[in-house]
Design a protein around this motif. Structure first.
Motif, PDB file in Angstrom:
ATOM      1  N   GLY A  17      -1.330  22.763  34.939  1.00  0.00           N
ATOM      2  CA  GLY A  17      -0.768  24.024  34.456  1.00  0.00           C
ATOM      3  C   GLY A  17      -0.297  23.939  33.019  1.00  0.00           C
ATOM      4  O   GLY A  17      -0.500  24.866  32.232  1.00  0.00           O
ATOM      5  N   GLU A  18       0.323  22.805  32.656  1.00  0.00           N
ATOM      6  CA  GLU A  18       0.784  22.612  31.284  1.00  0.00           C
ATOM      7  C   GLU A  18      -0.382  22.537  30.315  1.00  0.00           C
ATOM      8  O   GLU A  18      -0.317  23.091  29.216  1.00  0.00           O
ATOM      9  N   ARG A  19      -1.447  21.870  30.739  1.00  0.00           N
ATOM     10  CA  ARG A  19      -2.629  21.761  29.868  1.00  0.00           C
ATOM     11  C   ARG A  19      -3.310  23.111  29.713  1.00  0.00           C
ATOM     12  O   ARG A  19      -3.749  23.472  28.609  1.00  0.00           O
ATOM     13  N   THR A  20      -3.398  23.873  30.782  1.00  0.00           N
ATOM     14  CA  THR A  20      -4.000  25.214  30.703  1.00  0.00           C
ATOM     15  C   THR A  20      -3.205  26.098  29.755  1.00  0.00           C
ATOM     16  O   THR A  20      -3.781  26.829  28.929  1.00  0.00           O
ATOM     17  N   ASN A  21      -1.892  26.026  29.874  1.00  0.00           N
ATOM     18  CA  ASN A  21      -1.028  26.807  28.988  1.00  0.00           C
ATOM     19  C   ASN A  21      -1.239  26.396  27.535  1.00  0.00           C
ATOM     20  O   ASN A  21      -1.337  27.245  26.637  1.00  0.00           O
ATOM     21  N   HIS A  22      -1.300  25.093  27.288  1.00  0.00           N
ATOM     22  CA  HIS A  22      -1.519  24.584  25.931  1.00  0.00           C
ATOM     23  C   HIS A  22      -2.818  25.101  25.342  1.00  0.00           C
ATOM     24  O   HIS A  22      -2.866  25.552  24.188  1.00  0.00           O
ATOM     25  N   TRP A  23      -3.899  25.049  26.122  1.00  0.00           N
ATOM     26  CA  TRP A  23      -5.202  25.485  25.598  1.00  0.00           C
ATOM     27  C   TRP A  23      -5.268  26.999  25.433  1.00  0.00           C
ATOM     28  O   TRP A  23      -6.016  27.507  24.580  1.00  0.00           O
ATOM     29  N   LEU A  24      -4.481  27.732  26.214  1.00  0.00           N
ATOM     30  CA  LEU A  24      -4.392  29.178  25.999  1.00  0.00           C
ATOM     31  C   LEU A  24      -3.727  29.465  24.659  1.00  0.00           C
ATOM     32  O   LEU A  24      -4.173  30.333  23.901  1.00  0.00           O
ATOM     33  N   VAL A  25      -2.661  28.715  24.354  1.00  0.00           N
ATOM     34  CA  VAL A  25      -2.005  28.850  23.051  1.00  0.00           C
ATOM     35  C   VAL A  25      -2.974  28.491  21.937  1.00  0.00           C
ATOM     36  O   VAL A  25      -3.061  29.187  20.916  1.00  0.00           O
ATOM     37  N   ALA A  26      -3.738  27.413  22.128  1.00  0.00           N
ATOM     38  CA  ALA A  26      -4.689  26.976  21.107  1.00  0.00           C
ATOM     39  C   ALA A  26      -5.768  28.021  20.866  1.00  0.00           C
ATOM     40  O   ALA A  26      -6.125  28.329  19.716  1.00  0.00           O
ATOM     41  N   LEU A  27      -6.311  28.581  21.945  1.00  0.00           N
ATOM     42  CA  LEU A  27      -7.364  29.588  21.817  1.00  0.00           C
ATOM     43  C   LEU A  27      -6.860  30.834  21.114  1.00  0.00           C
ATOM     44  O   LEU A  27      -7.510  31.348  20.183  1.00  0.00           O
TER      45      LEU A  27
END
Length: 214
Positions: A17-27
């Motif tokens: 979940g933390e990684r998904t959130n991070h990549w959403l921020v990155a995108l």
């Protein structure tokens, strides 16, 4: 601390979940940077073609900004206490040359994040808060009519300066992640090796890892 024995005892650093959130921020950051540059100067207006033209770029940019702010806010709340500065962090900053020379054994032990990461975290927090506030003032379709023209002009300057600082900060973040071998894996697979944790975040390793942990 979770140890994945099927992958050579890698240590779990981030959940899915933390990684998904991070990549959403990155995108969303990439989309905002491209659309923002398109709106910032005529020489970069051609970037608006990526979003379907100037009109769609102006429509989508603020909405994407709200998505990024919310996604980052979730991460910020979760990791806020890990980013509070301590006496060891001040000592770490004083030994910056040792860090750059890859002699981290000569600096104070680091927790989950080092002082550089913590400073970048708070720069991002400040920039995103100001970007949201100034963006709302500039958002003509919904809010701009509520503010005098001088406020809109001031908000435009604040928005541009904060966007520039944020882009610079993200470039530093990406460079550091690539420079410190093994860091990218933490945000792709969610794990790091015990050696990586011991070298770069020894205090975090000591606090969370015990032989035989599962």
């Amino acid at each position: 601390m979770r140890i994945d024995k099927q992958r050579e005892a890698f240590i779990r650093r981030y959940t899915a979940g933390e990684r998904t959130n991070h990549w959403l921020v990155a995108l969303t950051f990439v989309l905002l940077a491209l659309s923002g540059l398109a709106l910032f100067h005529p020489s970069m207006y051609w970037l608006s073609n990526l979003f379907g033209g100037g009109t769609w770029t102006r429509i989508l940019h603020p909405f994407i900004g709200v998505v990024m702010f919310v996604a980052f806010a979730i991460l910020a709340v979760k990791f806020w206490h890990h980013n509070l500065m301590t006496w060891s962090d001040r000592e770490w900053l004083r030994h910056g040359r040792e860090v750059l020379a890859n002699r981290e054994e000569n600096v104070p032990e680091v927790g989950r994040y080092n002082a550089g990461q913590k400073l970048l975290f708070f720069v991002m927090v400040a920039c995103l808060v100001l970007l949201l506030a100034s963006g709302i003032v500039m958002w003509r379709a919904y809010f701009a009519f509520l503010f005098p023209i001088w406020a809109i002009r001031l908000a435009s300057v604040v928005h541009a300066v904060c966007a520039f600082l944020l882009i610079c900060g993200i470039i530093v973040h990406i460079y550091a992640a690539v420079w410190v071998k093994g860091s990218v894996q933490a945000m792709t697979r969610g794990t790091v090796t015990p050696g990586w944790a011991w070298k770069h975040h020894r205090a975090w390793f000591r606090e969370n890892f015990r032989p035989g942990d599962k």
